[in-house]
Every structure is written in structure tokens, then in C-alpha cells.
Design a protein around this motif. Structure first.
Motif, PDB file in Angstrom:
ATOM      1  N   TYR A 227       0.829  -1.204   0.000  1.00 28.33           N
ATOM      2  CA  TYR A 227       0.000   0.000   0.000  1.00 28.33           C
ATOM      3  C   TYR A 227       0.865   1.257   0.000  1.00 28.33           C
ATOM      4  O   TYR A 227       0.563   2.232  -0.691  1.00 28.33           O
ATOM      5  N   LYS A 228       1.958   1.240   0.755  1.00 33.34           N
ATOM      6  CA  LYS A 228       2.861   2.383   0.792  1.00 33.34           C
ATOM      7  C   LYS A 228       3.545   2.603  -0.555  1.00 33.34           C
ATOM      8  O   LYS A 228       3.936   3.718  -0.886  1.00 33.34           O
ATOM      9  N   LYS A 229       3.684   1.521  -1.326  1.00 34.14           N
ATOM     10  CA  LYS A 229       4.290   1.622  -2.654  1.00 34.14           C
ATOM     11  C   LYS A 229       3.244   1.889  -3.747  1.00 34.14           C
ATOM     12  O   LYS A 229       3.531   1.766  -4.939  1.00 34.14           O
ATOM     13  N   LYS A 230       2.022   2.195  -3.319  1.00 28.58           N
ATOM     14  CA  LYS A 230       0.941   2.602  -4.219  1.00 28.58           C
ATOM     15  C   LYS A 230       0.386   1.469  -5.083  1.00 28.58           C
ATOM     16  O   LYS A 230      -0.215   1.721  -6.133  1.00 28.58           O
ATOM     17  N   TYR A 231       0.555   0.225  -4.657  1.00 27.83           N
ATOM     18  CA  TYR A 231      -0.082  -0.875  -5.370  1.00 27.83           C
ATOM     19  C   TYR A 231      -1.561  -0.921  -5.006  1.00 27.83           C
ATOM     20  O   TYR A 231      -1.944  -0.659  -3.865  1.00 27.83           O
ATOM     21  N   LYS A 232      -2.375  -1.282  -5.975  1.00 30.37           N
ATOM     22  CA  LYS A 232      -3.819  -1.329  -5.783  1.00 30.37           C
ATOM     23  C   LYS A 232      -4.215  -2.631  -5.093  1.00 30.37           C
ATOM     24  O   LYS A 232      -3.962  -3.725  -5.609  1.00 30.37           O
ATOM     25  N   ILE A 233      -4.841  -2.513  -3.913  1.00 31.94           N
ATOM     26  CA  ILE A 233      -5.282  -3.665  -3.132  1.00 31.94           C
ATOM     27  C   ILE A 233      -6.810  -3.704  -3.132  1.00 31.94           C
ATOM     28  O   ILE A 233      -7.456  -2.714  -2.770  1.00 31.94           O
ATOM     29  N   THR A 234      -7.368  -4.829  -3.519  1.00 32.98           N
ATOM     30  CA  THR A 234      -8.818  -4.954  -3.605  1.00 32.98           C
ATOM     31  C   THR A 234      -9.310  -6.081  -2.692  1.00 32.98           C
ATOM     32  O   THR A 234      -8.809  -7.201  -2.769  1.00 32.98           O
ATOM     33  N   PRO A 235     -10.285  -5.802  -1.830  1.00 34.15           N
ATOM     34  CA  PRO A 235     -10.879  -6.867  -1.012  1.00 34.15           C
ATOM     35  C   PRO A 235     -11.928  -7.647  -1.787  1.00 34.15           C
ATOM     36  O   PRO A 235     -12.646  -7.077  -2.613  1.00 34.15           O
ATOM     37  N   VAL A 236     -12.006  -8.946  -1.526  1.00 42.76           N
ATOM     38  CA  VAL A 236     -13.018  -9.806  -2.139  1.00 42.76           C
ATOM     39  C   VAL A 236     -13.617 -10.682  -1.041  1.00 42.76           C
ATOM     40  O   VAL A 236     -12.882 -11.315  -0.269  1.00 42.76           O
ATOM     41  N   ALA A 237     -14.941 -10.711  -0.959  1.00 41.35           N
ATOM     42  CA  ALA A 237     -15.613 -11.539   0.046  1.00 41.35           C
ATOM     43  C   ALA A 237     -15.407 -13.020  -0.257  1.00 41.35           C
ATOM     44  O   ALA A 237     -15.540 -13.443  -1.406  1.00 41.35           O
ATOM     45  N   VAL A 238     -15.057 -13.778   0.769  1.00 39.08           N
ATOM     46  CA  VAL A 238     -14.824 -15.217   0.594  1.00 39.08           C
ATOM     47  C   VAL A 238     -15.606 -15.999   1.640  1.00 39.08           C
ATOM     48  O   VAL A 238     -16.007 -15.459   2.672  1.00 39.08           O
ATOM     49  N   GLU A 239     -15.788 -17.290   1.366  1.00 41.04           N
ATOM     50  CA  GLU A 239     -16.545 -18.147   2.270  1.00 41.04           C
ATOM     51  C   GLU A 239     -15.784 -19.430   2.563  1.00 41.04           C
ATOM     52  O   GLU A 239     -15.129 -19.995   1.678  1.00 41.04           O
ATOM     53  N   LEU A 240     -15.913 -19.882   3.791  1.00 45.31           N
ATOM     54  CA  LEU A 240     -15.287 -21.133   4.202  1.00 45.31           C
ATOM     55  C   LEU A 240     -16.052 -22.335   3.665  1.00 45.31           C
ATOM     56  O   LEU A 240     -17.257 -22.285   3.455  1.00 45.31           O
ATOM     57  N   ASN A 241     -15.324 -23.433   3.461  1.00 45.07           N
ATOM     58  CA  ASN A 241     -15.988 -24.703   3.225  1.00 45.07           C
ATOM     59  C   ASN A 241     -16.673 -25.160   4.510  1.00 45.07           C
ATOM     60  O   ASN A 241     -16.233 -24.819   5.619  1.00 45.07           O
ATOM     61  N   SER A 242     -17.703 -25.918   4.367  1.00 41.11           N
ATOM     62  CA  SER A 242     -18.487 -26.339   5.539  1.00 41.11           C
ATOM     63  C   SER A 242     -17.748 -27.339   6.426  1.00 41.11           C
ATOM     64  O   SER A 242     -18.067 -27.479   7.601  1.00 41.11           O
ATOM     65  N   ASN A 243     -16.741 -28.029   5.872  1.00 43.26           N
ATOM     66  CA  ASN A 243     -16.066 -29.086   6.630  1.00 43.26           C
ATOM     67  C   ASN A 243     -14.717 -28.656   7.197  1.00 43.26           C
ATOM     68  O   ASN A 243     -13.887 -29.491   7.558  1.00 43.26           O
ATOM     69  N   VAL A 244     -14.486 -27.344   7.299  1.00 52.04           N
ATOM     70  CA  VAL A 244     -13.198 -26.850   7.796  1.00 52.04           C
ATOM     71  C   VAL A 244     -13.021 -27.203   9.271  1.00 52.04           C
ATOM     72  O   VAL A 244     -13.940 -27.039  10.080  1.00 52.04           O
ATOM     73  N   VAL A 245     -11.824 -27.688   9.598  1.00 46.57           N
ATOM     74  CA  VAL A 245     -11.472 -27.978  10.988  1.00 46.57           C
ATOM     75  C   VAL A 245     -10.374 -27.014  11.408  1.00 46.57           C
ATOM     76  O   VAL A 245      -9.305 -26.969  10.793  1.00 46.57           O
ATOM     77  N   PHE A 246     -10.626 -26.225  12.440  1.00 46.97           N
ATOM     78  CA  PHE A 246      -9.647 -25.243  12.887  1.00 46.97           C
ATOM     79  C   PHE A 246      -8.639 -25.879  13.829  1.00 46.97           C
ATOM     80  O   PHE A 246      -8.992 -26.619  14.751  1.00 46.97           O
ATOM     81  N   ARG A 247      -7.370 -25.591  13.586  1.00 45.56           N
ATOM     82  CA  ARG A 247      -6.331 -26.053  14.490  1.00 45.56           C
ATOM     83  C   ARG A 247      -6.306 -25.176  15.743  1.00 45.56           C
ATOM     84  O   ARG A 247      -6.736 -24.027  15.718  1.00 45.56           O
ATOM     85  N   LYS A 248      -5.759 -25.738  16.818  1.00 41.06           N
ATOM     86  CA  LYS A 248      -5.629 -24.968  18.039  1.00 41.06           C
ATOM     87  C   LYS A 248      -4.610 -23.849  17.836  1.00 41.06           C
ATOM     88  O   LYS A 248      -3.608 -24.021  17.152  1.00 41.06           O
ATOM     89  N   MET A 249      -4.909 -22.691  18.444  1.00 38.92           N
ATOM     90  CA  MET A 249      -3.978 -21.569  18.370  1.00 38.92           C
ATOM     91  C   MET A 249      -2.717 -21.907  19.169  1.00 38.92           C
ATOM     92  O   MET A 249      -2.787 -22.480  20.262  1.00 38.92           O
ATOM     93  N   ASN A 250      -1.574 -21.544  18.615  1.00 36.65           N
ATOM     94  CA  ASN A 250      -0.312 -21.686  19.332  1.00 36.65           C
ATOM     95  C   ASN A 250      -0.049 -20.381  20.078  1.00 36.65           C
ATOM     96  O   ASN A 250       0.420 -19.403  19.500  1.00 36.65           O
ATOM     97  N   TYR A 251      -0.359 -20.382  21.369  1.00 34.24           N
ATOM     98  CA  TYR A 251      -0.279 -19.146  22.131  1.00 34.24           C
ATOM     99  C   TYR A 251       1.152 -18.670  22.344  1.00 34.24           C
ATOM    100  O   TYR A 251       1.382 -17.515  22.697  1.00 34.24           O
TER     101      TYR A 251
END
Length: 231
Positions: free
Chosen positions: A190-214
Motif C-alpha cells: 500500500y505504501k508503494k501505491k499498489y492497488k489492493i482490492t478486497p473480495v468476500a470469501v466463504e469457508l468450506n463447511s467441513n473446515v477444521v480449525f487447528r488450536k492456536m499456538n499461544y
């Protein structure tokens, strides 16, 4: 050509078939060659030669990079980027947590020529399906990013992003190895003036989240502070 970079650390059971299935869905949807680069981030459970052979036989353009030590997702992706042959590069997780429509949306946004970087943005529904602690950390980081960093998006940590080949050098200039490498990449671009565009995304229904490494949270807090004062 489109290059997909997949960092992995102790990938889940059935990961090889999952990669092949998602590859086949992507090549059936887009009109150009697809390259897949898998980067092993020092997995403690060895990745078998049989797995690599299967991927090589099923994926026309395939590369495997084997890092012997665990350094973090950002580091792993940086190892893969120099070898990417595609004009467009997308990175996501080895389990393909986001659905095909989300991947194609990132690809098409890059293809239309108006964006240098495309960042997936998680929907509100995402937070209904994640563990409480992960939700708190994610929302807190979004608040801090929006409040303290001058970025066009607040959701910097979605695990699906893409960029064009001319932006490779910006990604390779990142120094954070783990959780906050995405913020550093987007901030530098962004500081170098590159164009950044957000796109809405969706998770798959079968996603398994790993435990956070604190154990990585404190170093990442320090990295965030460094980003605030980095020129």
C-alpha cells in the motif's frame, strides 16, 4: 499461468487427495495452466515420497519445496514465491479452507487488470463457526489494524490472497515469518501505491480449525508494534 502456493505443516489425513481434487476443480474452471507449489514448513510428521509422487503424477505443473525446520507460514510462502512461474499467484492453506467460488473470485479480480493484490475478506458468518478465542484474536486484530494502520482493508489475516507477478518483490521483502506476515505485505504494498482490492470469501463447511499456538502471540504483538513504527 496461475501459480497456487500451499504452505503446509503436519498436513491432515487425506491432504494429498484433497489437493488433487481442488486442483482438478480449478483447472476445469479457468482457461489457463495451473501450477501448484507445496512448501513443507518443517513438518514433524514426515511427508512421504509416495505423497509427492502422487501429486507429481496428478498435477502437470507441480513443485515441492522441503524445509527441514519449522519457521512459519510467511517464511514458507516466501520460499515458494521465487519459484512461481505464473503471471498470477494465489496462496492459501493446504486444506483449501475456502470454497472454489472464493478462489475463482480472487483469480478473476486479478485477471481484470484493475488490482495488483486481491485480499480475501471473511464474511460475518465466518465468526459463527470459529472457536471463541480465535474469534476474539481475529476481531481484536481487525480493530487494531483499522485504528492504527493506514490500510484499505481491516481483515488482513484471511488465508486466501493473490497478487500479480510484478508484486513478487514486495512479498519477498517481508521479514515476519508467522502470523502477521500478511499485514506486513499489505502495508508495504500500500505504501508503494499498489492497488489492493478486497473480495468476500466463504469457508468450506467441513473446515477444521487447528488450536492456536499461544507461544507465538507475544512475539507477534512485538511484530505489530514494530510495524507501527516502520517507515
Amino acid at each position: 499461468m496461475l501459480t497456487i502456493i500451499l504452505p503446509c505443516y503436519n498436513p491432515p489425513e487425506g491432504w494429498v487427495n484433497n489437493v488433487v481434487q481442488n486442483y482438478n476443480k480449478i483447472v476445469a474452471t479457468i482457461p489457463e495452466d495451473v501450477e501448484v507449489i507445496v512448501v513443507n514448513d518443517g513438518s514433524t510428521q514426515p511427508i512421504s515420497e509416495t505423497s509427492i509422487q502422487k501429486l507429481s503424477s496428478e498435477i502437470v505443473n507441480f513443485q515441492f519445496i522441503d524445509n527441514k525446520s519449522n519457521n512459519g507460514k510467511g517464511y514458507a510462502i516466501r520460499c515458494g514465491v521465487p519459484f512461481a512461474k505464473g503471471e498470477l499467484i494465489i496462496y492459501t492453506d493446504i486444506d483449501f479452507p475456502y470454497n472454489l467460488d472464493s478462489i475463482i473470485a480472487v483469480y478473476q479480480e486479478l485477471l481484470n487488470g484493475k488490482s495488483d493484490i486481491v485480499a480475501g475478506v471473511k464474511s460475518t458468518e465466518y465468526y459463527n463457526n470459529v472457536p471463541y478465542t480465535r474469534k476474539v484474536i481475529s476481531k481484536s486484530l481487525r480493530f487494531l489494524t483499522k485504528s492504527l494502520l493506514s490500510l484499505p482493508i481491516s481483515d488482513t489475516q484471511c488465508g486466501l490472497k493473490g497478487f500479480k507477478k510484478p508484486v513478487k518483490h514486495v512479498f519477498l521483502q517481508t521479514t515476519i515469518n508467522r502470523y502477521l506476515f500478511d499485514i506486513e505485505f499489505l502495508r508495504n504494498a500500500y505504501k508503494k501505491k499498489y492497488k489492493i482490492t478486497p473480495v468476500a470469501v466463504e469457508l468450506n463447511s467441513n473446515v477444521v480449525f487447528r488450536k492456536m499456538n499461544y507461544k507465538i502471540l507475544f512475539p507477534e504483538m512485538f511484530n505489530f508494534i514494530k510495524l507501527l513504527f516502520k517507515k
